[in-house]
Each structure stands twice: as structure tokens, then as C-alpha cells.
Write a protein that holds these residues in place. Structure first.
Motif, PDB file in Angstrom:
ATOM      1  N   UNK A  36      37.051  26.782  47.792  1.00 33.56           N
ATOM      2  CA  UNK A  36      37.827  27.625  46.883  1.00 33.56           C
ATOM      3  C   UNK A  36      37.656  29.077  47.340  1.00 33.56           C
ATOM      4  N   UNK A  37      38.686  29.708  47.884  1.00 35.98           N
ATOM      5  CA  UNK A  37      38.560  31.100  48.319  1.00 35.98           C
ATOM      6  C   UNK A  37      38.310  32.031  47.134  1.00 35.98           C
ATOM      7  N   UNK A  38      37.653  33.156  47.406  1.00 35.14           N
ATOM      8  CA  UNK A  38      37.349  34.129  46.363  1.00 35.14           C
ATOM      9  C   UNK A  38      38.636  34.653  45.704  1.00 35.14           C
ATOM     10  N   UNK A  39      39.709  34.758  46.473  1.00 36.74           N
ATOM     11  CA  UNK A  39      40.979  35.214  45.926  1.00 36.74           C
ATOM     12  C   UNK A  39      41.468  34.293  44.814  1.00 36.74           C
ATOM     13  N   UNK A  40      41.233  32.991  44.962  1.00 41.36           N
ATOM     14  CA  UNK A  40      41.628  32.014  43.936  1.00 41.36           C
ATOM     15  C   UNK A  40      40.839  32.255  42.650  1.00 41.36           C
ATOM     16  N   UNK A  41      39.527  32.513  42.787  1.00 41.67           N
ATOM     17  CA  UNK A  41      38.703  32.802  41.603  1.00 41.67           C
ATOM     18  C   UNK A  41      39.186  34.068  40.899  1.00 41.67           C
ATOM     19  N   UNK A  42      39.603  35.054  41.673  1.00 42.93           N
ATOM     20  CA  UNK A  42      40.108  36.297  41.075  1.00 42.93           C
ATOM     21  C   UNK A  42      41.416  36.043  40.317  1.00 42.93           C
ATOM     22  N   UNK A  43      42.282  35.221  40.887  1.00 37.72           N
ATOM     23  CA  UNK A  43      43.536  34.900  40.197  1.00 37.72           C
ATOM     24  C   UNK A  43      43.266  34.113  38.913  1.00 37.72           C
ATOM     25  N   UNK A  44      42.330  33.172  38.964  1.00 34.24           N
ATOM     26  CA  UNK A  44      41.953  32.414  37.764  1.00 34.24           C
ATOM     27  C   UNK A  44      41.383  33.343  36.701  1.00 34.24           C
ATOM     28  N   UNK A  45      40.609  34.331  37.139  1.00 36.59           N
ATOM     29  CA  UNK A  45      39.998  35.288  36.207  1.00 36.59           C
ATOM     30  C   UNK A  45      41.072  36.114  35.503  1.00 36.59           C
ATOM     31  N   UNK A  46      42.101  36.477  36.254  1.00 36.27           N
ATOM     32  CA  UNK A  46      43.201  37.255  35.666  1.00 36.27           C
ATOM     33  C   UNK A  46      43.999  36.406  34.681  1.00 36.27           C
ATOM     34  N   UNK A  47      44.261  35.155  35.064  1.00 34.04           N
ATOM     35  CA  UNK A  47      45.104  34.279  34.239  1.00 34.04           C
ATOM     36  C   UNK A  47      44.387  33.835  32.973  1.00 34.04           C
TER      37      UNK A  47
END
Length: 465
Positions: A36-47
């Protein structure tokens, strides 16, 4: 990342939309490793903090990954933490889950013109492909354009997430009935018929229809036979003879079927032994009208149920419903105009249409409810009409179905050609999943209404546009 010697396992890089579509998707890759790339975690955090209808799915996915990784050191999170023991059976995961820090990776300016999130996720997969060659690295995303970009950027393997897909194309979806070419009885070599009360049951050889399932309707092109599969044994089928003319003569709240598909739908809707009726088909095929007519017949005329609960999925309901005035039912009224339109059609010949509608809504105890507020409820002895269910995921449908208590009948209707959600397609819709999963359940029936009866204008538009 874990440096495994074996090359027979793969590394799967997940896009954000996979975890929004199925929050526990990272557990679905068996012996392979998941990144899971860090960018995916950031998008999940925003959503997760947004008012979008997928915010809950983002939170579930984050919590599930945190439960697995909470004791891991930073080094272990990068190297990978085993998912062994998180499932049972042949599909249980045995690979590792790791977080990949992708922000420091140089982005090839000749490949990508910007540093947007999708490009960074593709860049992560390209980096892993180079680092772990010849081991296969696969990017998994539901974004078609992202799959094209990844291929164009040089990524060898890009896939859609298909673990939850019951069919590869909706043309293979069960219709709920089988139409024999020619006459039905000309294809039956041997039959044993018996009478039980007013019913006639035929026992025929299973090889007549090897793939038959419970509550599947059998009709022929000649319009002379109509039956329904009552039970299935290793070599035989028991078929209840419904009678083509009798089936077409069914009535509910003054409504009679206009074609055989509507007749089969009405039979299932009025059958108290069927707890779940799934109606699919194009706009104007009569799904909502039949469901409401049958519900009124069973609640008002026959007193079989106490009330009618009408609900539906509403795009961006979390943002818009709060701004509408009134109670929950008044807020839901604009979304459920299809129901009030159908109610108006059923009483269009009354002297005072508005008065009749108000009287019937009170008499039948019709309640408009939001899907958002169905969670946690237990609905007893009611008819639940779930309209526009093609916009729900499998997990959302499960939430609603598990609310149905003793004596409750659920009617799900939807048109797979009119999906409004950005995260669903016809093959990944919860409605498609429901049709296939409940195909062999004796308490459910599915009917695909394939004829548009709303008007000749609607029929022409459905066929030509």
C-alpha cells in the motif's frame, strides 16, 4: 519489502479505489504480498473525514490495516508484516502487507507531466518492478484510465480487482427464468405428475435443464407452459405447474401484468414463502409499480404485513439531505418521487387522487427511510422496498438485508444500466452480487423484466439511445 527467494508469488500494489470498493481487499491475495503506497494512505485519510458515501469504507480499511500493523516497527512496516492467521480456508492470506514510502521517488519527467497522486502510485509500482525483477509486480486499480497510463509508462502487469465479481459480464447474469425454444412438453421425455390440493407438480429429469436452481421459472416460446422449480435432486427436478393463462391473470391492487416477465414478478411478490424478491431491468419495465402494488395488496387487503418501508440509495445523501427542510420522511420525499409517482398511477381514476394517496399512505403505514439510518435497526413483519439498489455495494446491501427480522419481505429493484456511483460498475454492483449469491436460496426469487411498458417513447429510447 520482503525479499522472498520464491518467484512464484507476486507483489500487488493497491490503488485507493480498491480499498474504497472493498475495505478488506488487502486480505484477498492469498500467498502473494500486498503493498500500500503512502499516497494511498493519504487519500484514505482525506476521504475518511469527508461527507462522501465512501468515508465509512475508508475508515474501515484504515482500522483493519492498523489492527494488523499496530505492533510493527517502522522497519517491519516497510519490510512487510505477515497476514497469516487473518482468514480461514483456501483463500486465507499468507503473504505480507507493507507500506511503501513513495514520496521520495524521482518521477520521470519524460513519462509523467505532473506529480499527481495517480502518477505517484504508478511510479511506486514501476520502482518495485525494477527493484524485484524478475518477480512480478501487479498494479490493481478500478480506474480504467490509470490502467492505460500504467501500461503506457512501462508497467508489465495491471489488473482490475475481480475477487468480488460473480460474473465477468452482466449478459451472464441470472435472469430468474429459462425460456425453452418451441413447446416445453416436446422436450420432456418422461414425467411423473401428482396433485397436492389445487397444485400440480411435475417430476422431470434434471438433464432437461442441468443448471436449474430453486425458484427459477420455466416458460416456453409458444406461451403454453409456465412453471417454477420447487426442488432439485441429483437426477430430477420438481416443477410446480403455474399455468400460463393463470399466471398472466394474477392481479394486485388493480394491476394486471402486461407481459410474462411482469406476471412472474407478481407471482414472486405475492408469494409469502419468498422473503427476498430481486427485480432487475431497464427503466419503464414496471419494477417499482409492481413492487408497490403487491405491497399494498398484502398490507391493506390481506393484512399479511404491518407496514411498508421504502428506502433507496441517494448519491451524496450525506451532503444534501441535511439541507432539505422537514423530518426524515419529508427530506427523503424528493429522492423517492418514483414511489409517489407509482402511487399516483395506481389511483389515477379515483375522484380525489391526492386524498386517496394520503389515505392509503396512512392506511398502509408507508414510511420513507434513508439507507443511512437503516443500520442497527431490526425490522419486523414489514415489506421493505429498496429502490435503485444498483448504486449500493455488496457490503451496504448486506447491512440492509441483515436488518430484516421475522416476517419481513425485502424487495430489491434496480437497473444496472443506470449506476450513479463513481466506484461501481455493472459487474461490481451489489445488485449483481446479490442476484448470483442468492440464486440457490429457496427463500428468494430473481426476475429480469426485459420489456419497457412505460410508453412507446420510453421503449424507443431504451432500444435506440
Amino acid at each position: 519489502m520482503p525479499k522472498k527467494a520464491a518467484l512464484d508469488t507476486k507483489i500487488y500494489v493497491l490503488d485507493t479505489n480498491i480499498l474504497l470498493h472493498e475495505p478488506l481487499a488487502f486480505l484477498s491475495f492469498k500467498e502473494n504480498d500486498v503493498v500500500v503506497p503512502m499516497t494511498v494512505l493519504e487519500e484514505l485519510d482525506y476521504i475518511k473525514d469527508s461527507k462522501k458515501d465512501v468515508a465509512r469504507d475508508a475508515r474501515i480499511s484504515i482500522r483493519a490495516m492498523e489492527d494488523l500493523l499496530h505492533d510493527a516497527t517502522p522497519e517491519q512496516m516497510v519490510e512487510g508484516v505477515t497476514m497469516r492467521g487473518l482468514g480461514a480456508g483456501d483463500t486465507a492470506p499468507t503473504g505480507n502487507l507493507s507500506i511503501f514510502v513513495d514520496h521520495g521517488l524521482p518521477v520521470d519527467k519524460h513519462v509523467f507531466t505532473s506529480n499527481e497522486n495517480d502518477n505517484r502510485i504508478i511510479n511506486s509500482a514501476l520502482h518495485l518492478q525494477t527493484q524485484f525483477a524478475p518477480r512480478q509486480v501487479v498494479l490493481v486499480t478500478k480506474d480504467i484510465n490509470m490502467r492505460l497510463k500504467a501500461k503506457g509508462a512501462g508497467l508489465a502487469l495491471v489488473e482490475d480487482y475481480r475477487t468480488d465479481q460473480m460474473v465477468s459480464d452482466i449478459k451472464f447474469l441470472s435472469k430468474g427464468y429459462h425460456k425453452f425454444s418451441g413447446e416445453f412438453w416436446s422436450q420432456v421425455k418422461s414425467v411423473d405428475s401428482r396433485t397436492e390440493g389445487r397444485d400440480t407438480i411435475h417430476t422431470i429429469e434434471r438433464k432437461v435443464l442441468p443448471d436449474a436452481y430453486i425458484n427459477e421459472y420455466l416458460i416456453d416460446e409458444d406461451g403454453k407452459f409456465a412453471g417454477i422449480v420447487e426442488s432439485i435432486s441429483e437426477n430430477h427436478l420438481e416443477v410446480l405447474d403455474l399455468g400460463f393463462e393463470r399466471l398472466m391473470g394474477r392481479r394486485a391492487w388493480g394491476i394486471t401484468p402486461k407481459n410474462i416477465a411482469q406476471a412472474m414478478s407478481l407471482h414472486s411478490l405475492l408469494d409469502p414463502h419468498i422473503d427476498l424478491v430481486i427485480l432487475t431491468g431497464p427503466a419503464g419495465s414496471g419494477k417499482t409499480l409492481l413492487a408497490l402494488a403487491a405491497a399494498l395488496e398484502m398490507v391493506v387487503e390481506k393484512n399479511m404485513y404491518d407496514k411498508i418501508i421504502v428506502t433507496r440509495s441517494t448519491p451524496e445523501i450525506a451532503e444534501s439531505i441535511g439541507f432539505l427542510p422537514g423530518t426524515e420522511e419529508e427530506k427523503m420525499a424528493p429522492w423517492l418521487a418514483a414511489i409517489t409517482d407509482s402511487l399516483e398511477v395506481l389511483h389515477k381514476h379515483d375522484e380525489n387522487v391526492k386524498g386517496s394517496m394520503s389515505y392509503i399512505m396512512e392506511k398502509a403505514n408507508i414510511q420513507f427511510k434513508s439507507v443511512n439510518f437503516m443500520r442497527g435497526r431490526s425490522i419486523q413483519n414489514a415489506i421493505v422496498i429498496l429502490d435503485e439498489s444498483q448504486n449500493l455495494t455488496a457490503s451496504q446491501l448486506k447491512t440492509i438485508i441483515t436488518r430484516c427480522g421475522e416476517g419481513t419481505k425485502l424487495i430489491c429493484s434496480g437497473n444496472l444500466a443506470q449506476i450513479d456511483s463513481n466506484y461501481l460498475s455493472a459487474v461490481t454492483s451489489g445488485l449483481t452480487y446479490l442476484v448470483e449469491k442468492f440464486k440457490n436460496f429457496s427463500g428468494s426469487a430473481t426476475i429480469n423484466l426485459d420489456g419497457v411498458v412505460r410508453s412507446r417513447l420510453a421503449e424507443f429510447a431504451e432500444e435506440q439511445l
